[in-house]
Design an enzyme around this catalytic site. Structure first.
Site, PDB file in Angstrom:
ATOM      1  N   GLU A   1      77.019  51.840  36.858  1.00  0.00           N
ATOM      2  CA  GLU A   1      78.297  52.025  36.177  1.00  0.00           C
ATOM      3  C   GLU A   1      79.465  51.582  37.049  1.00  0.00           C
ATOM      4  O   GLU A   1      79.427  51.684  38.268  1.00  0.00           O
ATOM      5  CB  GLU A   1      78.457  53.489  35.758  1.00  0.00           C
ATOM      6  CG  GLU A   1      77.553  53.769  34.568  1.00  0.00           C
ATOM      7  CD  GLU A   1      77.657  55.173  34.024  1.00  0.00           C
ATOM      8  OE1 GLU A   1      77.169  55.388  32.916  1.00  0.00           O
ATOM      9  OE2 GLU A   1      78.211  56.044  34.704  1.00  0.00           O
TER      10      GLU A   1
ATOM     11  N   CYS B   1      86.391  51.108  40.480  1.00  0.00           N
ATOM     12  CA  CYS B   1      85.427  51.895  41.254  1.00  0.00           C
ATOM     13  C   CYS B   1      84.061  51.246  41.060  1.00  0.00           C
ATOM     14  O   CYS B   1      83.543  51.202  39.955  1.00  0.00           O
ATOM     15  CB  CYS B   1      85.450  53.323  40.726  1.00  0.00           C
ATOM     16  SG  CYS B   1      84.256  54.401  41.522  1.00  0.00           S
TER      17      CYS B   1
ATOM     18  N   CYS C   1      71.032  56.973  44.596  1.00  0.00           N
ATOM     19  CA  CYS C   1      71.407  57.211  45.998  1.00  0.00           C
ATOM     20  C   CYS C   1      70.258  57.951  46.671  1.00  0.00           C
ATOM     21  O   CYS C   1      69.671  58.847  46.078  1.00  0.00           O
ATOM     22  CB  CYS C   1      72.691  58.047  46.063  1.00  0.00           C
ATOM     23  SG  CYS C   1      73.321  58.276  47.736  1.00  0.00           S
TER      24      CYS C   1
ATOM     25  N   CYS D   1      73.284  64.970  48.095  1.00  0.00           N
ATOM     26  CA  CYS D   1      74.377  65.937  48.160  1.00  0.00           C
ATOM     27  C   CYS D   1      74.233  66.876  46.959  1.00  0.00           C
ATOM     28  O   CYS D   1      74.062  66.415  45.832  1.00  0.00           O
ATOM     29  CB  CYS D   1      75.725  65.217  48.142  1.00  0.00           C
ATOM     30  SG  CYS D   1      75.855  64.031  49.501  1.00  0.00           S
TER      31      CYS D   1
ATOM     32  N   CYS E   1      76.376  66.481  43.687  1.00  0.00           N
ATOM     33  CA  CYS E   1      76.564  65.139  43.107  1.00  0.00           C
ATOM     34  C   CYS E   1      75.392  64.794  42.205  1.00  0.00           C
ATOM     35  O   CYS E   1      74.241  64.861  42.618  1.00  0.00           O
ATOM     36  CB  CYS E   1      76.678  64.115  44.229  1.00  0.00           C
ATOM     37  SG  CYS E   1      76.676  62.411  43.643  1.00  0.00           S
TER      38      CYS E   1
ATOM     39  N   CYS F   1      84.295  61.099  39.236  1.00  0.00           N
ATOM     40  CA  CYS F   1      83.478  61.072  40.448  1.00  0.00           C
ATOM     41  C   CYS F   1      82.256  61.954  40.312  1.00  0.00           C
ATOM     42  O   CYS F   1      82.352  63.096  39.885  1.00  0.00           O
ATOM     43  CB  CYS F   1      84.271  61.669  41.608  1.00  0.00           C
ATOM     44  SG  CYS F   1      85.302  60.521  42.430  1.00  0.00           S
TER      45      CYS F   1
HETATM   46  N1  SAH Z   1      78.212  57.870  48.504  1.00  0.00           N
HETATM   47  C1  SAH Z   1      79.570  57.762  48.862  1.00  0.00           C
HETATM   48  C2  SAH Z   1      80.469  57.194  47.771  1.00  0.00           C
HETATM   49  C3  SAH Z   1      80.240  57.634  46.350  1.00  0.00           C
HETATM   50  S1  SAH Z   1      80.721  59.241  45.859  1.00  0.00           S
HETATM   51  C4  SAH Z   1      80.090  59.079  49.325  1.00  0.00           C
HETATM   52  O1  SAH Z   1      79.421  60.086  49.151  1.00  0.00           O
HETATM   53  O2  SAH Z   1      81.165  59.101  49.905  1.00  0.00           O
HETATM   54  C5  SAH Z   1      82.517  59.230  45.708  1.00  0.00           C
HETATM   55  C6  SAH Z   1      83.121  60.628  45.962  1.00  0.00           C
HETATM   56  O3  SAH Z   1      82.858  61.534  44.873  1.00  0.00           O
HETATM   57  C7  SAH Z   1      82.550  61.290  47.207  1.00  0.00           C
HETATM   58  O4  SAH Z   1      83.551  61.901  47.972  1.00  0.00           O
HETATM   59  C8  SAH Z   1      81.632  62.325  46.604  1.00  0.00           C
HETATM   60  O5  SAH Z   1      81.358  63.333  47.521  1.00  0.00           O
HETATM   61  C9  SAH Z   1      82.415  62.777  45.395  1.00  0.00           C
HETATM   62  N2  SAH Z   1      81.632  63.483  44.384  1.00  0.00           N
HETATM   63  C10 SAH Z   1      80.317  63.383  44.116  1.00  0.00           C
HETATM   64  N3  SAH Z   1      79.969  64.211  43.092  1.00  0.00           N
HETATM   65  C11 SAH Z   1      81.100  64.840  42.712  1.00  0.00           C
HETATM   66  C12 SAH Z   1      81.392  65.792  41.683  1.00  0.00           C
HETATM   67  N4  SAH Z   1      80.453  66.235  40.862  1.00  0.00           N
HETATM   68  N5  SAH Z   1      82.664  66.207  41.557  1.00  0.00           N
HETATM   69  C13 SAH Z   1      83.633  65.717  42.370  1.00  0.00           C
HETATM   70  N6  SAH Z   1      83.425  64.820  43.337  1.00  0.00           N
HETATM   71  C14 SAH Z   1      82.167  64.384  43.517  1.00  0.00           C
HETATM   72 FE1  SF4 Z   2      75.001  59.789  47.434  1.00  0.00          FE
HETATM   73 FE2  SF4 Z   2      76.400  61.334  45.773  1.00  0.00          FE
HETATM   74 FE3  SF4 Z   2      76.050  62.073  48.313  1.00  0.00          FE
HETATM   75 FE4  SF4 Z   2      77.654  59.993  47.751  1.00  0.00          FE
HETATM   76  S1  SF4 Z   2      77.995  62.128  47.131  1.00  0.00           S
HETATM   77  S2  SF4 Z   2      76.089  60.107  49.356  1.00  0.00           S
HETATM   78  S3  SF4 Z   2      76.578  59.114  45.958  1.00  0.00           S
HETATM   79  S4  SF4 Z   2      74.441  61.847  46.756  1.00  0.00           S
END
Ligand code: SAH
Ligand code: SF4
Length: 391
Positions: free
Chosen positions: A115, A128, A135, A139, A142, A368
């Site tokens: 996406e 974006c 991934c 996390c 996420c 995000c």
């Molecule tokens: N993998 C990279 C970039 C993609 S995520 C990273 O983790 O930095 C982009 C941002 O969205 C990151 O700061 C991530 O921690 C945040 N993010 C992921 N899931 C989210 C959620 N459910 N609500 C708000 N922010 C989120």
């Molecule tokens: Fe991967 Fe989501 Fe963690 Fe970013 S926030 S490193 S996309 S698992």
């Protein structure tokens, strides 16, 4: 570095399936394009100039057909068409939010989908983009991290997302028309799916193309790479890309960060901060953005805010507070607006900019951490519908 087992899995880059010998020019560095041209018989002496011409057609004018490259001889154009293609990911669907945010689902080689989100703002617009399908990191807040399938995107598939968006926005300049300085697509953030620093070379090559003065021409100050904290690649990012850096910080103790951003078990807060300290100087960039997702009762106390300020002392920083975007089955809740404001206030009083990120495109699940998951859900529900209908 602690002695835990590596958290990443190997991911593969599957090249695009094309007729044997055909190479996609999109995503090649200038040097690689030169080699490719020489390999089809372009005289070495001319190769650099030919790269310059073809580069401009592809990245400045958005041309996809060799026949339109009118400053090249006809038979040379035919030869290029025999050996090369100019291909970008295919748009499968596009959704437009009430607030103008556009979410695209694009298909890449192997039938995978990623996406891409376009966020229009006053006088600018941010794209974006994704760097991986899924991934490897997990996390806990996420949704992308819950996806099993992972593959690295090629440089062509990464820059191809930018080209796709320029197509959709109708933003390739017209030859001979006066130069328009206002750009609909003026900024890029690597904040879609995937960990960009686990796909370093492809991300670097794609961003070099985005920054190239004879093509898309986005300043490195308008490109932000977000990482969860792949410490050994941070110095390389400064040296080899030089873009703005955002880091998914999200916690102020190693205990909490281990739980939220498990890569912290490999490179902890202290190691991460040490790597970040030298980033602005080496990359000659201004401030590092600390992303901080606001999770109710997990990382959102006044003490957290104060610890955060202490930790980042001495690093030119901006703190971006992200209200948690919930997804079905998520183990967390978004902090209340009052809590977020109180947290922001402590940070602001300490002299840091602390914008609270307004979720955009919520009605189309474009925020995000929600990427791809929505599509996965749609698929599941389609399957469910089919099952219910007895198909
Ligand atoms: N993998 C990279 C970039 C993609 S995520 C990273 O983790 O930095 C982009 C941002 O969205 C990151 O700061 C991530 O921690 C945040 N993010 C992921 N899931 C989210 C959620 N459910 N609500 C708000 N922010 C989120
Ligand atoms: Fe991967 Fe989501 Fe963690 Fe970013 S926030 S490193 S996309 S698992």
């Amino acid at each position: 570095m602690t002695a835990t087992a590596p958290i990443t899995q190997d991911v593969v880059t599957i090249p695009r399936k094309m007729p044997e010998g055909t190479v996609n020019l999109v995503g090649l560095t200038r040097d690689a394009m030169r080699d490719a041209l020489i390999a089809i018989g372009t005289p070495e002496k001319q190769a650099k100039m030919r790269v310059g011409q073809i580069w401009q057609w592809i990245y400045q004018w958005g041309v996809r057909d060799f026949a339109e490259m009118t400053n090249l001889a006809k038979d040379y154009r035919a030869k290029l068409a025999e050996n090369f293609v100019i291909e970008i990911p295919e748009v499968v669907s596009k959704q437009v939010s009430e607030d103008g945010t556009r979410k695209y689902l694009v298909r890449i080689a192997g039938g995978h989908e990623v996406e891409v989100v376009y966020i229009p703002e006053e006088g600018r617009g941010t794209l974006c983009i994704s760097s991986q399908v899924g991934c490897t990191l997990t996390c806990s807040f996420c949704h992308t991290g819950t996806q099993k399938l992972v593959r690295n995107l090629t440089a062509g598939e990464i820059i191809g997302q930018v080209m796709m968006a320029r197509d959709d926005l109708g933003e390739w300049p017209k030859q001979g028309a006066p130069k328009d300085e206002t750009r609909l697509l003026s900024n890029i953030v690597l904040m879609g799916m995937g960990e960009p620093l686990y796909n370093f070379e492809n991300v670097r090559d794609a961003m070099k193309i985005a920054m190239d003065a004879e093509g898309i021409q986005l300043s490195r100050r308008r490109i932000t790479l977000s990482t969860s904290g792949v410490v050994p690649e941070i110095a390389r990012t400064a040296q080899e890309i030089g873009c703005q850096l955002a880091v998914s910080f999200h916690a102020t103790t190693n205990e909490t960060r281990n739980m939220l951003v498990p890569i912290n078990k490999r490179w902890n807060i202290e190691e991460l901060l040490a790597a970040l300290k030298s980033y602005p100087k080496v990359s000659n960039s201004e401030r590092i953005t600390f992303e901080y997702v606001m999770l109710n009762g997990v990382n959102d106390t006044d003490d957290d805010a104060r610890r955060l300020i202490k930790l980042i002392e001495g690093i030119p920083a901006k703190i971006n507070l992200i209200p948690f975007n919930e997804w079905p089955g998520a183990p967390y809740k978004r902090s209340s607006n009052n809590r977020i404001r109180a947290f922001a206030d402590i940070i602001y009083k300490a002299g840091y900019a602390s914008p609270i990120r307004t979720p955009r495109g919520e009605d189309i699940m474009a925020a995000c951490g929600q990427l791809k998951s929505a599509t996965e859900r749609e698929r599941k529900s389609r399957r469910q519908i089919e099952a219910d209908a007895g198909l």
